[in-house]
Write a protein that holds these residues in place. Sequence first.
Motif, PDB file in Angstrom:
ATOM      1  N   ARG A  20       0.823  -1.214   0.000  1.00  0.00           N
ATOM      2  CA  ARG A  20       0.000   0.000   0.000  1.00  0.00           C
ATOM      3  C   ARG A  20       0.854   1.261   0.000  1.00  0.00           C
ATOM      4  NH1 ARG A  20      -4.373   0.391   4.641  1.00  0.00           N
ATOM      5  NH2 ARG A  20      -4.710  -1.735   3.876  1.00  0.00           N
ATOM      6  N   ILE A  21       1.865   1.309   0.844  1.00  0.00           N
ATOM      7  CA  ILE A  21       2.639   2.552   0.914  1.00  0.00           C
ATOM      8  C   ILE A  21       3.456   2.759  -0.359  1.00  0.00           C
ATOM      9  CG2 ILE A  21       4.673   1.583   2.107  1.00  0.00           C
ATOM     10  CD1 ILE A  21       4.767   4.288   3.639  1.00  0.00           C
ATOM     11  N   LEU A  22       3.937   1.686  -0.980  1.00  0.00           N
ATOM     12  CA  LEU A  22       4.680   1.855  -2.230  1.00  0.00           C
ATOM     13  C   LEU A  22       3.753   2.267  -3.375  1.00  0.00           C
ATOM     14  CD1 LEU A  22       7.283  -1.054  -2.006  1.00  0.00           C
ATOM     15  CD2 LEU A  22       7.703   1.408  -1.830  1.00  0.00           C
ATOM     16  N   LEU A  23       2.496   1.822  -3.341  1.00  0.00           N
ATOM     17  CA  LEU A  23       1.519   2.306  -4.318  1.00  0.00           C
ATOM     18  C   LEU A  23       1.299   3.801  -4.140  1.00  0.00           C
ATOM     19  CD1 LEU A  23      -0.641   1.327  -6.512  1.00  0.00           C
ATOM     20  CD2 LEU A  23      -2.277   1.576  -4.630  1.00  0.00           C
ATOM     21  N   TYR A  24       1.124   4.234  -2.898  1.00  0.00           N
ATOM     22  CA  TYR A  24       0.930   5.653  -2.629  1.00  0.00           C
ATOM     23  C   TYR A  24       2.148   6.455  -3.078  1.00  0.00           C
ATOM     24  CZ  TYR A  24      -3.129   4.510   0.357  1.00  0.00           C
ATOM     25  OH  TYR A  24      -4.342   4.076   0.847  1.00  0.00           O
ATOM     26  N   ALA A  25       3.340   5.933  -2.783  1.00  0.00           N
ATOM     27  CA  ALA A  25       4.572   6.655  -3.119  1.00  0.00           C
ATOM     28  C   ALA A  25       4.779   6.768  -4.626  1.00  0.00           C
ATOM     29  CB  ALA A  25       5.768   5.959  -2.476  1.00  0.00           C
ATOM     30  N   ALA A  26       4.216   5.823  -5.381  1.00  0.00           N
ATOM     31  CA  ALA A  26       4.373   5.846  -6.847  1.00  0.00           C
ATOM     32  C   ALA A  26       3.353   6.745  -7.532  1.00  0.00           C
ATOM     33  CB  ALA A  26       4.250   4.423  -7.399  1.00  0.00           C
ATOM     34  N   SER A  27       2.347   7.195  -6.793  1.00  0.00           N
ATOM     35  CA  SER A  27       1.229   7.943  -7.364  1.00  0.00           C
ATOM     36  C   SER A  27       1.582   9.411  -7.594  1.00  0.00           C
ATOM     37  CB  SER A  27       0.014   7.818  -6.438  1.00  0.00           C
ATOM     38  OG  SER A  27      -0.355   6.459  -6.280  1.00  0.00           O
ATOM     39  N   PRO A  28       0.783  10.119  -8.416  1.00  0.00           N
ATOM     40  CA  PRO A  28       1.121  11.484  -8.815  1.00  0.00           C
ATOM     41  C   PRO A  28       1.409  12.448  -7.670  1.00  0.00           C
ATOM     42  CG  PRO A  28      -0.629  10.652 -10.208  1.00  0.00           C
ATOM     43  CD  PRO A  28      -0.389   9.608  -9.164  1.00  0.00           C
ATOM     44  N   TRP A  38       3.143  12.071  -5.092  1.00  0.00           N
ATOM     45  CA  TRP A  38       4.535  11.956  -4.664  1.00  0.00           C
ATOM     46  C   TRP A  38       5.462  11.546  -5.792  1.00  0.00           C
ATOM     47  CZ3 TRP A  38       4.868  14.397  -0.377  1.00  0.00           C
ATOM     48  CH2 TRP A  38       3.815  14.379   0.543  1.00  0.00           C
ATOM     49  N   ASN A  39       4.938  11.395  -6.973  1.00  0.00           N
ATOM     50  CA  ASN A  39       5.738  10.928  -8.109  1.00  0.00           C
ATOM     51  C   ASN A  39       5.343  11.724  -9.346  1.00  0.00           C
ATOM     52  OD1 ASN A  39       7.429   9.394  -9.756  1.00  0.00           O
ATOM     53  ND2 ASN A  39       5.981   7.679  -9.920  1.00  0.00           N
ATOM     54  N   SER A  40       5.547  13.036  -9.264  1.00  0.00           N
ATOM     55  CA  SER A  40       5.093  13.927 -10.336  1.00  0.00           C
ATOM     56  C   SER A  40       5.785  13.651 -11.662  1.00  0.00           C
ATOM     57  CB  SER A  40       5.312  15.383  -9.923  1.00  0.00           C
ATOM     58  OG  SER A  40       6.687  15.629  -9.636  1.00  0.00           O
ATOM     59  N   SER A  41       6.987  13.061 -11.614  1.00  0.00           N
ATOM     60  CA  SER A  41       7.715  12.748 -12.847  1.00  0.00           C
ATOM     61  C   SER A  41       7.341  11.379 -13.414  1.00  0.00           C
ATOM     62  CB  SER A  41       9.220  12.794 -12.593  1.00  0.00           C
ATOM     63  OG  SER A  41       9.618  11.777 -11.685  1.00  0.00           O
ATOM     64  N   ASN A  42       6.447  10.665 -12.717  1.00  0.00           N
ATOM     65  CA  ASN A  42       6.009   9.336 -13.137  1.00  0.00           C
ATOM     66  C   ASN A  42       7.193   8.382 -13.311  1.00  0.00           C
ATOM     67  OD1 ASN A  42       3.966   7.459 -13.702  1.00  0.00           O
ATOM     68  ND2 ASN A  42       4.134   7.795 -15.912  1.00  0.00           N
ATOM     69  N   VAL A  54      -8.103   9.821  -3.716  1.00  0.00           N
ATOM     70  CA  VAL A  54      -8.299  11.050  -4.496  1.00  0.00           C
ATOM     71  C   VAL A  54      -7.165  12.043  -4.267  1.00  0.00           C
ATOM     72  CG1 VAL A  54     -10.802  10.775  -4.577  1.00  0.00           C
ATOM     73  CG2 VAL A  54      -9.778  12.153  -2.731  1.00  0.00           C
ATOM     74  N   ARG A  55      -6.482  11.939  -3.163  1.00  0.00           N
ATOM     75  CA  ARG A  55      -5.336  12.806  -2.896  1.00  0.00           C
ATOM     76  C   ARG A  55      -4.093  12.311  -3.634  1.00  0.00           C
ATOM     77  NH1 ARG A  55      -9.026  13.854   0.619  1.00  0.00           N
ATOM     78  NH2 ARG A  55      -9.031  15.778   1.850  1.00  0.00           N
ATOM     79  N   ARG A  56      -3.831  11.017  -3.565  1.00  0.00           N
ATOM     80  CA  ARG A  56      -2.616  10.520  -4.219  1.00  0.00           C
ATOM     81  C   ARG A  56      -2.732  10.615  -5.746  1.00  0.00           C
ATOM     82  NH1 ARG A  56      -2.775   5.224  -6.125  1.00  0.00           N
ATOM     83  NH2 ARG A  56      -4.589   4.007  -5.512  1.00  0.00           N
ATOM     84  N   TRP A  57      -3.962  10.548  -6.263  1.00  0.00           N
ATOM     85  CA  TRP A  57      -4.164  10.717  -7.700  1.00  0.00           C
ATOM     86  C   TRP A  57      -4.159  12.194  -8.108  1.00  0.00           C
ATOM     87  CZ3 TRP A  57      -8.915   7.030  -7.291  1.00  0.00           C
ATOM     88  CH2 TRP A  57      -8.487   5.696  -7.328  1.00  0.00           C
ATOM     89  N   LYS A  58      -4.148  13.087  -7.124  1.00  0.00           N
ATOM     90  CA  LYS A  58      -4.192  14.540  -7.347  1.00  0.00           C
ATOM     91  C   LYS A  58      -5.475  14.950  -8.083  1.00  0.00           C
ATOM     92  CE  LYS A  58      -1.770  17.237  -6.205  1.00  0.00           C
ATOM     93  NZ  LYS A  58      -0.493  17.829  -6.603  1.00  0.00           N
ATOM     94  N   ILE A  59      -6.596  14.356  -7.688  1.00  0.00           N
ATOM     95  CA  ILE A  59      -7.884  14.734  -8.272  1.00  0.00           C
ATOM     96  C   ILE A  59      -8.837  15.281  -7.211  1.00  0.00           C
ATOM     97  CG2 ILE A  59      -7.691  13.056 -10.151  1.00  0.00           C
ATOM     98  CD1 ILE A  59      -9.727  11.299  -8.634  1.00  0.00           C
ATOM     99  N   ALA A  60      -8.364  15.427  -5.974  1.00  0.00           N
ATOM    100  CA  ALA A  60      -9.245  15.883  -4.900  1.00  0.00           C
ATOM    101  C   ALA A  60      -9.754  17.294  -5.146  1.00  0.00           C
ATOM    102  CB  ALA A  60      -8.526  15.807  -3.552  1.00  0.00           C
ATOM    103  N   ASP A  61      -8.973  18.110  -5.858  1.00  0.00           N
ATOM    104  CA  ASP A  61      -9.437  19.467  -6.163  1.00  0.00           C
ATOM    105  C   ASP A  61     -10.651  19.439  -7.083  1.00  0.00           C
ATOM    106  OD1 ASP A  61      -7.542  20.292  -9.016  1.00  0.00           O
ATOM    107  OD2 ASP A  61      -7.319  18.429  -7.901  1.00  0.00           O
ATOM    108  N   VAL A  62     -10.891  18.294  -7.722  1.00  0.00           N
ATOM    109  CA  VAL A  62     -12.087  18.126  -8.549  1.00  0.00           C
ATOM    110  C   VAL A  62     -13.181  17.404  -7.759  1.00  0.00           C
ATOM    111  CG1 VAL A  62     -13.043  17.077 -10.637  1.00  0.00           C
ATOM    112  CG2 VAL A  62     -10.762  18.102 -10.679  1.00  0.00           C
TER     113      VAL A  62
END
Length: 566
Positions: free
Chosen positions: A231-239, A241-245, A501-509
Amino acid sequence: MKNYKTIKLINIKNKAFILASVFIAITSLISCNEDPLDKVPLDSYTDETVWNDLKLAEAFANNLYTVLPTTQHNWNTRTNRSWALSTSCDEAYNKFDDYNSSTINSGALTPDNADTFDIWKPTYSIIQNCNIFLSKIDKVPGDEAWRNRLKGEVLFLRAYAYFKLTNDYGGVPIITEPFNLNSDFKVDRSTYDQSVDFITAELDKAADLLPLTTSSLGRVTKGAALAIKSRILLYAASPQWNSSNDTNKWKKASDAAKAVIDLNIYQLYDKNYPDLFTTNNSEIIFSRLSSKDPQWSAYNGVETFLSPSGFHGWASFAPSQGLIDAYGTADGKDITDPTSGYDPQKPYVNRDPRFYKNIVYDGRAYGKPEFFQDRYDAGHSNKAEFYEGGLDSPQGWDTWNNSATRYTFRKYCDTTYNFNSETQTNKAWIISRLGEIYLNYAEAQFKLGNEGTAIQYLNAIRQRAGITVPLAGLTGTALENKIRNERQVELCLEGFRYYDVRRWKIADVTENKPLMGVVITKNGDGSKTYTYTKVQDRIFKPQHYLLPIPRDEINRTSLVQNPGYN
């Protein structure tokens, strides 16, 4: 279960994170060991006594399990924040604002008012006691295997505590030694990546010491450690915390999920889907029991919190219309698909089988009829009546506890429970299950370009739920959206949506729109009209991707505050 006594510890300083007592009983676990209190007086224990007896050391470790979520509420440890998290995103609404979610939902969150939502102090209190335990355990005489198991459990629990902190605050101070009178309490924040590296390394150490299986429900196992690592590595790989993908992060997430799958000791539970959440079964990797205390039964009971008001529940946590709309049709199509056959004036017909298992909606049968004789005496059945004037509506029997959205959760409820009895059922809160791991793996594989594998694991989840038409032909953004949709419906009310929704960076929507419900009007001919209506305005600001570090902690330690909070 055995009774418990208090172990008196030295209070180092007001600033130090010390838990003043520990439970001797094996709290939150199903099995009990021989009473460890038969060797010395029962009123208190010296430090020397505790760390010279593995039974007492185990009792100390057992109390550290309070860092884990449960169905019960503990105001000191915030252990059932999963429901609070559900109502602090687009998943649900908490009518009574039990957890101060309105502060987040209104955009008013500051370092001064996080209050009941904040986990900083209680979590660092657990970490302090984990550090005490780990500094002592190697010298406790006794069986080495027993000692190593306890060490593995506490390494996991400390890692889980840091996992919780990083989810909420980002990088945090990493403290691995107990504070004492001469300690410097000002420890700088590690970066998020440094925090993740520490947590995953600790989970690996724990996994090496933990058994693959255990006869004691609720004890940490190797699978639990690997699942939280996934779970934490999935979160860490998400936008977030991983803006450069960085694909290497997705590879780590993929490998971690596959490591759990490859243990080959868990299977998707394919019998009666609702029983997945009320029984101990093949899918559960790790769970924590609540206690069954008649004195607090009304407050501990899942059924009381979640059931409709006309069935003697409080409808405290009500599904949003957004969650309802996330469920597709029986053949797996989105309701927005013009070929799905969805009719907004017959909204509960031909839906995803999980909809009927997870949600109580107008017209759905609920509970055993013999437990609700009062409904029958009034000329009604055991079908929910959320329509205006119905027994479960604002004009019904209970005008205080009715659902504001006109839905309630069926998930986690034992519908054979007799509300006329004095005690609630004893529930295990699922911390990790194989269904989540499949979804973790599918998402990571998609990000690595392996769309076929992602679809394979999505189909496994959907087919288990009863959707017989497999996914086919999805690719790119459409497939990614389906992965996200599957997490939304499969993992609802389990504490995931808030972080997703936070790790995907879509919470603002997703969080910058009103939370919706439905008003149902029963017409003279018996038909019903559905009008979708606003229940609560929601405001999300950029800083809300993380929680603020509490003001008093900033003042005491001079830590750097999270961006956007003054």
